[in-house]
Design a protein around this motif. Structure first.
Motif, PDB file in Angstrom:
ATOM      1  N   HIS A  18       0.826  -1.223   0.000  1.00 55.89           N
ATOM      2  CA  HIS A  18       0.000   0.000   0.000  1.00 55.89           C
ATOM      3  C   HIS A  18       0.856   1.269   0.000  1.00 55.89           C
ATOM      4  CE1 HIS A  18      -3.941  -1.724  -0.161  1.00 55.89           C
ATOM      5  NE2 HIS A  18      -3.572  -2.624   0.727  1.00 55.89           N
ATOM      6  N   VAL A 195      -7.851   2.779   0.279  1.00 62.42           N
ATOM      7  CA  VAL A 195      -6.771   3.564   0.887  1.00 62.42           C
ATOM      8  C   VAL A 195      -6.699   4.937   0.214  1.00 62.42           C
ATOM      9  CG1 VAL A 195      -4.255   3.705   1.213  1.00 62.42           C
ATOM     10  CG2 VAL A 195      -5.443   1.546   1.631  1.00 62.42           C
ATOM     11  N   LYS A 198      -9.342   7.209   1.614  1.00 64.58           N
ATOM     12  CA  LYS A 198      -8.996   7.707   2.962  1.00 64.58           C
ATOM     13  C   LYS A 198      -7.984   8.848   2.877  1.00 64.58           C
ATOM     14  CE  LYS A 198      -9.969   4.136   6.283  1.00 64.58           C
ATOM     15  NZ  LYS A 198     -10.751   3.123   5.542  1.00 64.58           N
ATOM     16  N   LEU A 199      -6.968   8.671   2.000  1.00 66.48           N
ATOM     17  CA  LEU A 199      -5.920   9.700   1.870  1.00 66.48           C
ATOM     18  C   LEU A 199      -6.501  11.011   1.333  1.00 66.48           C
ATOM     19  CD1 LEU A 199      -3.026   7.467   0.549  1.00 66.48           C
ATOM     20  CD2 LEU A 199      -2.970   8.861   2.620  1.00 66.48           C
ATOM     21  N   TYR A 206      -4.117  10.161   7.558  1.00 65.58           N
ATOM     22  CA  TYR A 206      -3.669   8.922   6.912  1.00 65.58           C
ATOM     23  C   TYR A 206      -2.276   8.996   6.273  1.00 65.58           C
ATOM     24  CZ  TYR A 206      -8.297   7.212   7.937  1.00 65.58           C
ATOM     25  OH  TYR A 206      -9.418   6.810   8.598  1.00 65.58           O
ATOM     26  N   LEU A 246      -5.275   1.905   8.294  1.00 71.55           N
ATOM     27  CA  LEU A 246      -5.656   2.272   6.930  1.00 71.55           C
ATOM     28  C   LEU A 246      -6.881   1.478   6.452  1.00 71.55           C
ATOM     29  CD1 LEU A 246      -2.117   2.513   5.279  1.00 71.55           C
ATOM     30  CD2 LEU A 246      -3.778   4.397   5.404  1.00 71.55           C
TER      31      LEU A 246
END
Ligand code: PMV
Length: 316
Positions: A18, A195, A198-199, A206, A246
């Motif tokens: 990731h 992911v 989220k970022l 994050y 995450l």
């Protein structure tokens, strides 16, 4: 076109998954006893037939199936060799469980590319192999780092940074990894997209987790070079903790991580894209891996493998 065969390997990511999508380093290992073999046999009737556990049928009909990414790769390869209508039988045999974080799609692509180049008697530089593999990886995974293809085509553990040539990395003189399958499929595309979401939503929260994984990966490389397995184990735990935050671990993965630690593992984490798939646990020595393996099986792992770092190949 002549009859040909291409081979590639399963991979496990030791650390860095990731975060590697966002330019952080990762360390991954080819598993040379788990192979994908693509066998290409020319046909004179112009039919283009594929036989694999993922898909059985004509190249044209594959467009509407999960095999579409690989089918596009095959079509582009044939066009590149100016033989778009060449008939063939392509048999793909794979020892890798699909959708378990072992790089099944990249390994399939690498085996096919090698077979096609050999069929046309063409030499295949490594960077060209990786470029081709990313044709299907982009379709299947959306935003691949290239790590899977780099490791599926390597014969030694690799230090990998996106956009750079992968480099082989030394491994310690002792220690074992136990790999355990939760039995639950995990979709790389979905996990990578979750992911990314989220970022975008909360970078302040994050982004530091991505950086923490990158730092743990650098420390892990140091630990490997110094034969410091407890230090390596701690980096695996830092990474698992960040991956959990995450959102890419799962109850089944967390349960296996806890079981491995209770059985004496120096560290344990998910491997690959997570949300299912496999985890790894670090044992101090090959002799201690058996107890960890048994604990993982008792905690619900459907399959376990042992990978002795000393050999850096051939798990059993
Ligand atoms: O689950 P796998 O074997 O496809 O591994 C994916 C690794 C990620 O870092 C999550 C994505 C990538 O492209 O590197």
């Amino acid at each position: 076109m002549k009859k040909s065969q291409g081979i590639s390997y399963a991979k496990i990511i030791l650390i860095g998954e990731h975060a590697v999508v966002y330019q952080q380093p990762a360390i991954a290992l080819p598993i040379r006893s788990l192979t994908v073999t693509a066998t290409l046999t020319p046909r004179t009737d112009g039919r283009q037939q594929i036989a694999s556990i993922f898909y059985q049928g004509s190249l044209t009909d594959a467009a509407q199936t999960p095999f579409a990414g690989i089918a596009t790769l095959i079509r582009r390869l044939l066009t590149f060799f100016e033989a778009p209508a060449q008939g063939f039988d392509l048999a793909i045999s794979s020892m890798l469980p699909p959708e378990r974080g072992m790089g099944s799609s990249a390994a399939t692509a690498v085996a096919i590319i090698r077979a096609v180049y050999q069929a046309f008697d063409a030499s295949l530089p490594h960077d060209r192999l990786l470029n081709w593999a990313n044709v299907s990886e982009r379709i299947i995974h959306g935003n691949p780092s290239g790590l899977d293809a780099a490791t599926a085509s390597a014969t030694a553990p690799q230090w990998f940074v996106r956009g750079q040539a992968p480099t082989p990395i030394d491994f310690p003189t002792t220690g074992s990894l136990v790999i355990a399958d939760t039995g639950v499929p995990g979709q790389t595309k979905t996990a990578v997209a979750s992911v990314a979401a989220k970022l975008t939503q909360d970078p302040a929260r994050y982004q530091p987790l991505i950086e923490a994984i990158g730092q743990a990966t650098s420390q892990a490389a140091l630990a490997l070079a110094q034969d410091d397995l407890p230090l390596l184990g701690r980096q695996l735990m830092i990474s698992q903790n960040a991956l959990r935050q995450l959102g890419v671990s799962s109850p089944a993965l967390d349960k296996l991580v806890a079981a491995a630690l209770s059985a004496g593992a120096l560290g344990a984490k998910l491997t690959g894209s997570g949300q299912g798939g496999c985890m790894i646990a670090l044992a101090k020595a090959p002799a201690e891996a058996g107890a960890i393996r048994r604990a993982l099986e008792a905690a619900g792992a459907t399959t376990t493998w042992q990978y002795d770092l000393v050999e850096s190949e051939d798990p059993s």
